[in-house]
Design an enzyme around this catalytic site. Structure first.
Site, mmCIF file in Angstrom:
data_model
loop_
_atom_site.group_PDB
_atom_site.id
_atom_site.type_symbol
_atom_site.label_atom_id
_atom_site.label_comp_id
_atom_site.label_asym_id
_atom_site.label_seq_id
_atom_site.Cartn_x
_atom_site.Cartn_y
_atom_site.Cartn_z
ATOM 1 N N LYS A 58 9.820 30.662 5.020
ATOM 2 C CA LYS A 58 9.323 29.565 4.185
ATOM 3 C C LYS A 58 7.853 29.796 3.848
ATOM 4 C CE LYS A 58 12.609 26.213 5.999
ATOM 5 N NZ LYS A 58 12.911 25.262 7.057
ATOM 6 N N GLN A 102 9.926 21.487 11.129
ATOM 7 C CA GLN A 102 11.124 22.293 11.382
ATOM 8 C C GLN A 102 11.959 21.676 12.506
ATOM 9 O OE1 GLN A 102 12.142 25.141 9.642
ATOM 10 N NE2 GLN A 102 13.989 24.969 10.887
ATOM 11 N N ASP A 125 11.924 17.728 2.563
ATOM 12 C CA ASP A 125 13.267 17.965 3.105
ATOM 13 C C ASP A 125 14.233 16.862 2.669
ATOM 14 O OD1 ASP A 125 13.827 20.274 4.485
ATOM 15 O OD2 ASP A 125 12.980 19.579 6.383
#
Ligand code: NDP
Length: 301
Positions: A58, A102, A125
């Protein structure tokens, strides 16, 4: 088994590269026309090896498309309070437009509480309840990256999805439910299947579009797939592969790939299908977030 015609394979790697090119072009325009550099902050807690690989990818891809890429690595014993404080600091930072924490987080941390701390407009997200609510009610929130990538691949392959029968196998908050919502918004007739679904094979046999997000290797059998259906395999499962040598393993999806490909008109492989699209959509969401936070219509880029 006969070999699978290449035109049946939905190449997520190539598609993701195209999406990243589009994102890079948008970033260049935003810098030139508005002096705006979209910024993504990724926070990882602990040393889970799979998470570290995802985060490295990422961070690398964010920088490659010209965005500001910030990376915070916190030790496994970080307290919930310290993590929440870090998220609040990023919420207040005007250079940061997207925040990604994460998952999974270490067991002593309440994941939901941390996600709810991210301001919804920076929740790239799309996991915050405000964003789930906006998705469910037809509003403009942030859409979870994996389902968004699946929808983009489906539309690219099939065009208008109106009237198609779709089944989503799996009902998690991060994949199954938002996927079903997106298909519904695209005017599909949607079935959501899960571990208590009766006659799953028959449900799948009725579908023009099958999205499998279960986390069980090759659980969806090839002969469940209707002739000509389109299959999106979200699953990523590592299985032993003694045929490759002692102690070797390989990745497979949730769908029995070769047998399903015989019947399907199009199918995503694992790896190289949904996976690459997820990160590309994260970058796309960050540009969308940066635009919205600065009063720019992302569609106008
Ligand atoms: P979860 O474990 O959160 O959810 C799995 C879902 O599958 C649940 O709804 C469960 O039903 C359902 N399920 C389990 N067993 C069966 C069964 N026998 N029949 C029908 N349904 C069943 O997983 P996620 O949604 O987080 O992930 C699913 C898969 O996708 C995993 O392999 C994961 O690694 C992968 N993934 C891939 C991503 C990518 O970028 N490619 C991103 C995210 C996930 P119930 O609710 O009844 O328990």
């Amino acid at each position: 088994m006969t070999s699978i015609p290449q035109d049946k394979i939905i190449d997520g790697k190539a598609f993701a590269a195209k999406v990243r090119e589009g994102v890079a072009a948008d970033v260049t325009k935003l810098k030139a026309s508005h002096g705006l550099t979209p910024g993504l902050a990724v926070v990882i807690v602990g040393e889970d090896p799979a998470s570290q690989v995802y985060v490295r990818n990422k961070v690398k891809q964010t920088a490659e498309v010209g965005m500001l890429s910030v990376h915070h690595e916190l030790p496994a014993d970080t307290t919930q309070e310290a993590l929440v404080a870090k998220v609040r600091e990023l919420n207040a930072d005007p250079a940061i437009h997207g925040i990604l924490v994460q998952l999974p987080l270490p067991k002593h941390i309440d994941e939901a509480a941390v996600i709810e701390t991210i301001v919804p407009e920076k929740d790239v997200d799309g996991f915050h309840v405000v964003n789930s609510g906006l998705l469910a009610t037809g509003g403009k929130g942030m859409v979870p990256c994996t389902p968004l990538g699946c929808l983009m691949m489906l539309k690219d392959r099939l065009g208008d999805l109106s009237g198609k029968k779709a089944i989503v196998v799996g009902r998690s908050n991060i994949v199954g439910k938002p996927m079903a919502q997106l298909l519904l918004d695209a005017n599909c007739t949607v079935t959501i299947a899960h571990s208590r679904t009766a006659n799953l094979a028959d449900e799948v046999r009725a579908a023009d579009i099958v999205v499998a997000a279960v986390g069980r290797p090759e659980m969806v059998k090839g002969d469940w797939i209707k002739e000509g259906a389109t299959v999106i395999d979200v699953g990523i499962n590592r299985i032993d592969a003694p045929e490759l040598g002692e102690g070797k393993s390989r990745l497979v999806g949730d769908v029995e790939f070769a047998a399903a490909a015989d019947r399907a008109s199009a199918i995503t492989p694992v790896p190289g299908g949904v996976g690459p699209m997820t990160i590309a959509c994260l970058l796309k969401n960050t540009v969308t977030a940066a635009c919205r936070q600065n009063g720019i219509d992302p569609e106008s880029l």
